[in-house]
Design an enzyme around this catalytic site. Structure first.
Site, PDB file in Angstrom:
ATOM      1  N   HIS A  72       1.505  49.730  13.156  1.00  0.00           N
ATOM      2  CA  HIS A  72       0.861  50.161  11.924  1.00  0.00           C
ATOM      3  C   HIS A  72       1.668  51.270  11.266  1.00  0.00           C
ATOM      4  CE1 HIS A  72      -3.513  48.569  12.620  1.00  0.00           C
ATOM      5  NE2 HIS A  72      -2.586  47.650  12.762  1.00  0.00           N
ATOM      6  N   PRO A 293     -13.346  60.546  19.805  1.00  0.00           N
ATOM      7  CA  PRO A 293     -12.371  59.487  19.537  1.00  0.00           C
ATOM      8  C   PRO A 293     -11.879  59.422  18.097  1.00  0.00           C
ATOM      9  CG  PRO A 293     -14.581  58.572  19.737  1.00  0.00           C
ATOM     10  CD  PRO A 293     -14.690  60.010  20.110  1.00  0.00           C
ATOM     11  N   LYS A 297      -6.951  60.364  20.337  1.00  0.00           N
ATOM     12  CA  LYS A 297      -6.051  61.182  21.148  1.00  0.00           C
ATOM     13  C   LYS A 297      -6.258  61.070  22.650  1.00  0.00           C
ATOM     14  CE  LYS A 297      -3.793  62.496  17.830  1.00  0.00           C
ATOM     15  NZ  LYS A 297      -2.616  61.648  17.713  1.00  0.00           N
TER      16      LYS A 297
END
Length: 392
Positions: A72, A293, A297
């Site tokens: 991405h 979340p 990480k």
């Protein structure tokens, strides 16, 4: 049994560390309390920083990742009916992220370890860590119906937030810092192609929503819900309707719907334990720190810890120097706290406040508009999201 490094916990942190040690010529034994099927199918994160991909390359465990992972180039922020793209390579000098499910990382590492070593014992429940201050700490565990001991030069606790490793630290040296958030995430897996090419972080009227994916055919989506929510409180149609509302923009875009195959509710919390080393016991991953979340990480911090440990043990093996092991806690905590800050900021910016605080709501919009309008602000988000440097 005796080994150089005893590893407790067969999640990605423990498995990756065992793999790095094996490739360096350092013997170790990995103890995992659950069976193989459970370990390989527990659903967790799926967004990998550039450094995590690099670490799996170093371990020789990235062949399938490169074949099947989805690279991405950025993320999309949605708020006030608008969409704003954050272009990572442009803002970070070329860094990207990769979508590849943690379950697949674990399968890859388990297969390599069982094929090449070192020893991996499933259904080996660690009971206690004895004499961590000595040069020969001992792990007591149960395997195949009988209690056994593993004597080590070093013990690494990769056994998660509820494991025994962190509790072995004496109260006099332990310091913990935590924050619970007044909302949770309802997460779903759905057998439907993603409705987007990159992750969407949305601040809608009803609260936060995230559109992610596990593959070109499986979508992973999340909704902000009140604490105490049960997954069964949300029928499938209600979930899709609420997701559609929160992702809505003033443009031609439709959320694809499909069969929901899994639902779960995740409470949100931040937690950091200091230090990450006591004697010859070291903590890595969720055993030492938990982040909400929102910033993706958790897995990446665990891998970062393990990369430092791998290098530290390699230095000890090669030169006899414990200098990097002595610096382990300091090095990792510097990055942990930056990731904790980033995850906190993302969480506070994107989630609706349960008390309906209008002032806070306007501040959230101001933060989002600043990122959308300022290259400097967007670059700061991109740098943190793709991963800060490993060592300070």
């Amino acid at each position: 049994m005796r080994t150089t490094v005893g590893i407790i916990g067969g999640g990605p942190a423990g498995l990756l560390l065992a793999r790095l040690l094996h490739r360096t010529g350092i013997d170790c034994v990995l103890l995992e309390g659950r069976d193989r099927a459970y370990v390989e199918h527990r659903q967790r994160a799926g967004m990998l920083e550039q450094g995590t991909v690099d670490a799996l390359d170093e371990a020789g465990a990235a062949e399938r990742l490169h074949a099947e992972g989805l690279v991405h180039q950025g993320i999309e922020l949605r708020f006030d009916g608008e969409r704003h793209h954050i272009d990572f390579p442009t803002l970070t000098g070329g860094r990207t992220v990769t979508i590849y499910a943690q379950t697949e990382i674990v399968k890859d590492l388990v297969a390599l370890q069982l094929a090449e070593g070192p020893p991996l014992l499933f259904e080996a429940e660690a009971l206690a860590i004895e004499k961590p201050e000595s040069t020969s700490p001992v792990v007591r565990f149960v395997h195949e119906g009988r209690e056994q001991t593993l004597t080590c030069d070093w013990v690494v606790g990769c056994d998660g937030f509820h494991g025994i490793s962190r509790d072995t630290f004496p109260d006099a040296v332990s310091h913990s810092y935590e924050r619970d958030y007044p909302y949770s995430w309802l997460g779903i897996l759905a057998d439907v192609a993603p409705s987007c090419e990159e992750l969407i972080y949305a601040r809608g009227q009803g609260g936060f929503a995230l559109h992610s994916m596990r593959s070109p055919h499986v979508s992973r989506l999340y909704l902000q819900v009140p604490n105490g929510t049960e997954a069964d409180d949300w029928p499938d149609d209600r979930i899709w309707d609420e997701l559609s509302a929160r992702f809505a923009i003033d443009a031609d875009w439709t959320l694809r719907r499909g069969p929901i195959t899994a639902k779960s509710v995740t409470p949100m919390r931040s937690y950091v334990h200091e230090p990450m080393r006591h004697g010859r016991l070291l903590l890595a991953g969720d055993a030492a720190h938990i982040v909400p979340p929102t910033g993706a990480k958790g897995l990446n911090l665990a891998v970062s810890d393990v990369r430092v440990l791998g290098r530290a043990f390699a230095e000890l093996h090669r030169t006899g120097s414990e200098e990097l092991l002595d610096a382990y806690s300091r090095i990792c905590l510097a990055r942990v706290w930056q990731a904790t800050r980033f995850s906190y900021d993302m969480t506070k910016m994107l989630h609706a406040q349960p008390d309906g605080d209008a002032f806070e709501s306007r501040l959230q919009l101001a933060r989002l508009r600043r990122i959308a309008a300022s290259r400097h602000a967007a670059a700061e988000l991109a740098a943190n999201y793709t991963g800060l440097p490993l060592m300070p």
